[in-house]
Design a protein around this motif. Structure first.
Motif, mmCIF file in Angstrom:
data_model
loop_
_atom_site.group_PDB
_atom_site.id
_atom_site.type_symbol
_atom_site.label_atom_id
_atom_site.label_comp_id
_atom_site.label_asym_id
_atom_site.label_seq_id
_atom_site.Cartn_x
_atom_site.Cartn_y
_atom_site.Cartn_z
ATOM 1 N N ARG A 1 0.565 -1.815 -0.109
ATOM 2 C CA ARG A 1 -0.392 0.045 -0.100
ATOM 3 C C ARG A 1 0.955 1.565 -0.230
ATOM 4 O O ARG A 1 0.665 2.415 -0.619
ATOM 5 C CB ARG A 1 -0.650 -0.243 1.368
ATOM 6 N N ASN A 2 2.127 1.378 1.319
ATOM 7 C CA ASN A 2 3.078 2.359 0.342
ATOM 8 C C ASN A 2 3.234 2.277 -0.427
ATOM 9 O O ASN A 2 5.071 3.219 0.235
ATOM 10 C CB ASN A 2 3.946 1.893 1.904
ATOM 11 N N LYS A 3 3.516 1.289 -1.071
ATOM 12 C CA LYS A 3 4.740 1.443 -2.613
ATOM 13 C C LYS A 3 5.772 0.633 -2.314
ATOM 14 O O LYS A 3 6.884 1.400 -3.096
ATOM 15 C CB LYS A 3 3.705 2.447 -3.525
ATOM 16 N N VAL A 4 6.460 0.197 -0.961
ATOM 17 C CA VAL A 4 8.133 -0.151 -0.932
ATOM 18 C C VAL A 4 8.061 -1.087 -1.978
ATOM 19 O O VAL A 4 7.484 -2.444 -1.171
ATOM 20 C CB VAL A 4 8.196 0.185 1.035
ATOM 21 N N PRO A 5 8.845 -1.048 -2.634
ATOM 22 C CA PRO A 5 9.508 -2.228 -3.570
ATOM 23 C C PRO A 5 9.880 -3.314 -2.298
ATOM 24 O O PRO A 5 10.780 -3.044 -2.268
ATOM 25 C CB PRO A 5 10.487 -1.433 -4.712
ATOM 26 N N SER A 6 10.434 -4.307 -3.005
ATOM 27 C CA SER A 6 11.017 -5.531 -2.341
ATOM 28 C C SER A 6 11.683 -6.289 -3.342
ATOM 29 O O SER A 6 12.185 -6.816 -3.714
ATOM 30 C CB SER A 6 9.798 -6.309 -1.784
ATOM 31 N N VAL A 7 12.828 -6.346 -2.321
ATOM 32 C CA VAL A 7 13.507 -7.333 -2.928
ATOM 33 C C VAL A 7 14.081 -8.794 -2.197
ATOM 34 O O VAL A 7 14.338 -8.524 -0.527
ATOM 35 C CB VAL A 7 14.964 -6.663 -3.035
ATOM 36 N N ALA A 8 13.974 -10.253 -2.585
ATOM 37 C CA ALA A 8 13.978 -11.736 -2.016
ATOM 38 C C ALA A 8 15.285 -11.824 -2.487
ATOM 39 O O ALA A 8 15.654 -11.804 -3.434
ATOM 40 C CB ALA A 8 12.780 -12.311 -2.157
ATOM 41 N N ILE A 9 15.938 -12.092 -1.093
ATOM 42 C CA ILE A 9 17.489 -12.662 -1.467
ATOM 43 C C ILE A 9 17.535 -14.431 -1.012
ATOM 44 O O ILE A 9 16.689 -15.004 -0.069
ATOM 45 C CB ILE A 9 18.471 -12.640 -0.197
ATOM 46 N N ALA A 10 17.339 -14.990 -2.149
ATOM 47 C CA ALA A 10 16.803 -16.209 -2.171
ATOM 48 C C ALA A 10 18.725 -17.479 -2.715
ATOM 49 O O ALA A 10 19.311 -16.596 -3.272
ATOM 50 C CB ALA A 10 16.182 -16.530 -3.707
ATOM 51 N N GLY A 11 18.752 -18.474 -2.459
ATOM 52 C CA GLY A 11 19.404 -19.391 -2.827
ATOM 53 C C GLY A 11 20.175 -20.604 -2.144
ATOM 54 O O GLY A 11 19.403 -21.035 -0.892
ATOM 55 N N HIS B 1 31.942 -23.005 -4.485
ATOM 56 C CA HIS B 1 31.786 -24.522 -4.542
ATOM 57 C C HIS B 1 32.289 -24.834 -6.150
ATOM 58 O O HIS B 1 32.098 -24.968 -6.773
ATOM 59 C CB HIS B 1 29.962 -24.645 -4.446
ATOM 60 N N PRO B 2 32.254 -26.188 -5.941
ATOM 61 C CA PRO B 2 32.082 -27.520 -6.614
ATOM 62 C C PRO B 2 32.051 -27.695 -8.515
ATOM 63 O O PRO B 2 32.103 -27.918 -9.308
ATOM 64 C CB PRO B 2 33.014 -28.807 -5.870
ATOM 65 N N ALA B 3 30.118 -27.387 -7.682
ATOM 66 C CA ALA B 3 29.721 -28.059 -8.926
ATOM 67 C C ALA B 3 28.069 -26.465 -8.637
ATOM 68 O O ALA B 3 27.120 -26.242 -7.922
ATOM 69 C CB ALA B 3 29.228 -29.005 -8.924
ATOM 70 N N PRO B 4 28.373 -25.016 -8.894
ATOM 71 C CA PRO B 4 27.734 -23.894 -8.242
ATOM 72 C C PRO B 4 26.547 -24.457 -9.907
ATOM 73 O O PRO B 4 25.472 -23.978 -8.942
ATOM 74 C CB PRO B 4 28.590 -22.667 -9.076
ATOM 75 N N GLU B 5 26.801 -24.881 -10.526
ATOM 76 C CA GLU B 5 25.672 -24.723 -11.924
ATOM 77 C C GLU B 5 24.308 -25.527 -11.260
ATOM 78 O O GLU B 5 23.260 -25.326 -11.131
ATOM 79 C CB GLU B 5 25.831 -25.377 -12.936
ATOM 80 N N GLU B 6 25.136 -26.716 -10.175
ATOM 81 C CA GLU B 6 23.592 -27.696 -10.159
ATOM 82 C C GLU B 6 22.981 -26.882 -9.007
ATOM 83 O O GLU B 6 22.066 -26.610 -8.985
ATOM 84 C CB GLU B 6 24.651 -29.189 -9.358
ATOM 85 N N GLN B 7 23.694 -26.139 -8.669
ATOM 86 C CA GLN B 7 23.093 -25.334 -7.683
ATOM 87 C C GLN B 7 22.032 -23.978 -7.871
ATOM 88 O O GLN B 7 20.681 -24.368 -7.232
ATOM 89 C CB GLN B 7 24.104 -24.591 -6.004
ATOM 90 N N LEU B 8 22.401 -23.865 -8.318
ATOM 91 C CA LEU B 8 21.768 -22.809 -9.406
ATOM 92 C C LEU B 8 20.165 -23.610 -9.919
ATOM 93 O O LEU B 8 18.793 -23.077 -9.616
ATOM 94 C CB LEU B 8 22.093 -21.778 -10.593
ATOM 95 N N ALA B 9 21.015 -24.412 -10.532
ATOM 96 C CA ALA B 9 19.172 -25.603 -11.097
ATOM 97 C C ALA B 9 18.208 -26.058 -10.552
ATOM 98 O O ALA B 9 17.409 -25.530 -9.842
ATOM 99 C CB ALA B 9 19.796 -26.519 -11.283
ATOM 100 N N ALA B 10 19.150 -26.224 -8.715
ATOM 101 C CA ALA B 10 18.189 -26.879 -7.946
ATOM 102 C C ALA B 10 17.525 -25.786 -6.871
ATOM 103 O O ALA B 10 15.864 -25.768 -7.005
ATOM 104 C CB ALA B 10 19.012 -27.069 -6.956
ATOM 105 N N VAL B 11 17.632 -24.643 -7.166
ATOM 106 C CA VAL B 11 17.237 -23.595 -6.315
ATOM 107 C C VAL B 11 16.032 -22.791 -7.424
ATOM 108 O O VAL B 11 14.870 -22.586 -7.360
ATOM 109 C CB VAL B 11 18.233 -21.831 -5.892
ATOM 110 N N ARG B 12 16.541 -22.693 -8.655
ATOM 111 C CA ARG B 12 15.383 -22.373 -9.757
ATOM 112 C C ARG B 12 14.196 -23.261 -9.830
ATOM 113 O O ARG B 12 13.207 -23.027 -10.441
ATOM 114 C CB ARG B 12 15.952 -21.829 -11.103
ATOM 115 N N GLU B 13 14.770 -24.973 -9.066
ATOM 116 C CA GLU B 13 13.444 -25.825 -8.617
ATOM 117 C C GLU B 13 12.046 -25.317 -8.470
ATOM 118 O O GLU B 13 10.896 -25.475 -8.442
ATOM 119 C CB GLU B 13 14.089 -26.922 -9.428
ATOM 120 N N VAL B 14 13.137 -24.650 -6.761
ATOM 121 C CA VAL B 14 12.142 -24.463 -6.129
ATOM 122 C C VAL B 14 11.705 -23.551 -5.847
ATOM 123 O O VAL B 14 10.126 -23.070 -5.655
ATOM 124 C CB VAL B 14 13.316 -24.212 -4.684
#
Length: 506
Positions: free
Chosen positions: A281-291, A375-388
């Motif tokens: 309502r106060n039009k405050v933008p929001s940012v979420a940290i995910a990972g 991390h040894p496999a950062p691409e795998e981490q990116l894919a796992a997070v995007r799935e969730v």
């Protein structure tokens, strides 16, 4: 379970059980062993040439993972803890991908076990088309695993996958110690780290969902009747008959408790939604940290806002969402929300239980997707997070990939990630490197107010000027004899209120 953690008694029990069952199992085991030997790996493994493939006996063998041994000084008991993990052997089934990927998965399982307070003694995995429906790794390999358990003195086996109730029972019957799967392990860690009332309720609900189909009775408790009355004792009218068995009563009580938990979580969710609607309502933008878990999300939140959130080198240190106020370099106010970490094969019970918490991601205007560059496999981490993220319905939210721990990362890995990910930036939350660039990028990506307006606001309406500062994007401000001359970008609602003070052109 106390008897299973006593090694001498276990060893005696295992030996006697082996002697008693050897003859009856010989034929079945020989057939299983022959079947395992005759598995034809006709397809190439991950595109390798035939000459690089494993010999048939090697393919089916249990393989040890080098360097997976941890030691922890003390184990902290927590109110919601339901498992006690102490000395464990890890076991995995490699069904697809490279051997390196299989070992990375077990390395992650070792980190999970260590976070839960366990000491990892050994880790083995086996190449199979799919997990064995009876014992997860096959009856012959289960006997080999039992020998490893006896040699190492372990009191628990942790499997890198979600086991069915039947697989748990059959594997426990062979190895003679407690068997825990990946899902139960993650639930145990969540139970240790939940601090808020809502966090504890969500974990408790997920644990009950997991335990309900896995309730086991020992001895007569499987069939003991709770009600009913025969000709001898009788509980009176309308109580005769078979009644409920003990296990049926336990299941009914768990279902009733789950229904109560769901009602409580729904009430708590309403409170958070009210706060979220107020921010909108106060039009405050929001940012979420995910990972991914332990990628450095809380460290990044602290660096951006000075929030003072717990930072710990442990998996799932943050469970309760933290929302903090932040400001862009140009002075725009926005909220920054830290969320629970994700992990490969995150149990669906947990995704469901924590759906209300993860809604912070779906309702945000921008996602900072943090990945561990070291991390040894950062691409795998990116894919796992995007799935969730897809599971919680946040597919349309803009995303910035923040490659954290750049100070400890391999420069070649960093270059690869920045090349693959179109919208990525490398930072170090520990040293502060790249934070100014990240703040500038957040400023650019956050949605801007849609209406540009110029207004001469009388000094008696100072509240409107404050709202422009808080909710809009100020371009210029000048104090005149008649009032404050503002030029700003604001949302439609505020523009309508300011329209009464638009200077008339002469």
């Amino acid at each position: 379970m106390t008897s299973s953690s006593s090694l001498p008694q276990d060893a005696r029990y295992a030996r006697s059980a082996t002697e008693n069952t050897t003859e009856s199992l010989t034929e079945g085991l020989r057939a299983d062993a022959l079947m395992e030997e005759d598995v034809a790996w006709s397809h190439e493994i991950d595109g390798e040439r035939d000459g690089d493939q494993f010999d048939r006996s090697e393919r089916a063998a249990l393989r040890r993972v080098v360097g997976l041994s941890t030691e922890l000084e003390d184990v902290t008991e927590v109110e919601y803890r339901q498992l006690r993990l102490e000395r464990v052997v890890l076991v995995g089934v490699w069904t697809s991908g490279t051997a390196r990927e299989a070992e990375n998965s077990l390395a992650e399982l070792a980190a999970l076990a260590e976070t839960a307070g366990a000491q990892v003694l050994d880790a083995v995995y086996q190449r199979r088309d799919k997990p064995d429906p009876a014992t997860y790794i096959g009856s012959g390999k289960a006997l080999e695993l039992r020998d490893i358990v006896l040699e190492s003195g372990a009191d628990t086996v942790v499997c890198d996958g979600e086991l069915s109730p039947g697989q748990l029972i059959h594997l426990e019957d062979v190895v003679k110690v407690k068997v825990v799967d990946r899902t139960a392990l993650i639930l145990d860690i969540f139970a240790q780290h939940a601090k808020s009332r809502e966090g504890k309720a969500q974990v408790s609900l997920a644990q009950m969902q997991y335990m309900l189909p896995r309730l086991r009775g020992w001895g007569q408790s499987l069939s003991r009747q709770m009600g009913g009355g025969g000709s001898s004792g009788g509980g009176g009218m309308a109580t005769r008959g078979p009644g409920e068995t003990k296990i049926e009563t336990d299941r009914r009580r768990i279902r009733e408790k789950m229904a109560k938990m769901r009602r409580e979580i729904a009430e708590m969710k309403t409170g958070r939604e009210i706060k979220r609607q107020e921010r909108k309502r106060n039009k405050v933008p929001s940012v979420a940290i995910a990972g991914y878990t332990n990628a450095g999300k809380s460290s990044l939140l602290n660096r951006l806002t000075g929030a003072g959130v717990l930072v710990e080198n442990a998996l799932f240190a943050t469970l309760d969402p933290t929302v903090r106020r932040a400001e862009t370099p140009s002075g725009r106010i926005y909220t920054l929300a830290d969320t629970v970490g994700f992990v490969r094969h995150l149990p669906h019970h947990l995704v469901e239980a924590f759906r209300s918490t993860m809604e912070e991601v779906g309702e945000s205007d921008l996602i900072l997707h943090v990945v561990d560059g070291s991390h040894p496999a950062p691409e795998e981490q990116l894919a796992a997070v995007r799935e969730v993220i897809r599971d919680v319905g946040a597919v349309d939210v803009p995303e910035i990939v923040v490659v954290n721990k750049a100070d400890a990362a391999d420069p070649l890995v960093l270059q690869r990630l920045l090349r693959i990910e179109k919208h990525a930036i490398a930072v170090s939350a520990r040293t502060g490197d790249g934070m100014d660039e990240l703040l500038a990028l957040i400023d650019t990506e956050l949605p801007r107010p849609s209406v540009e307006i110029e207004a001469l606001v009388p000094y008696t309406r100072g509240g409107l000027v404050s709202r422009v500062h808080a909710e809009g994007e100020l371009i210029s401000e000048e104090h005149t004899s008649e009032g404050t001359l503002l030029k700003a970008r604001v949302h439609e609602e505020l523009a309508a209120e300011l329209s009464a003070f638009v200077p008339v052109a002469h």
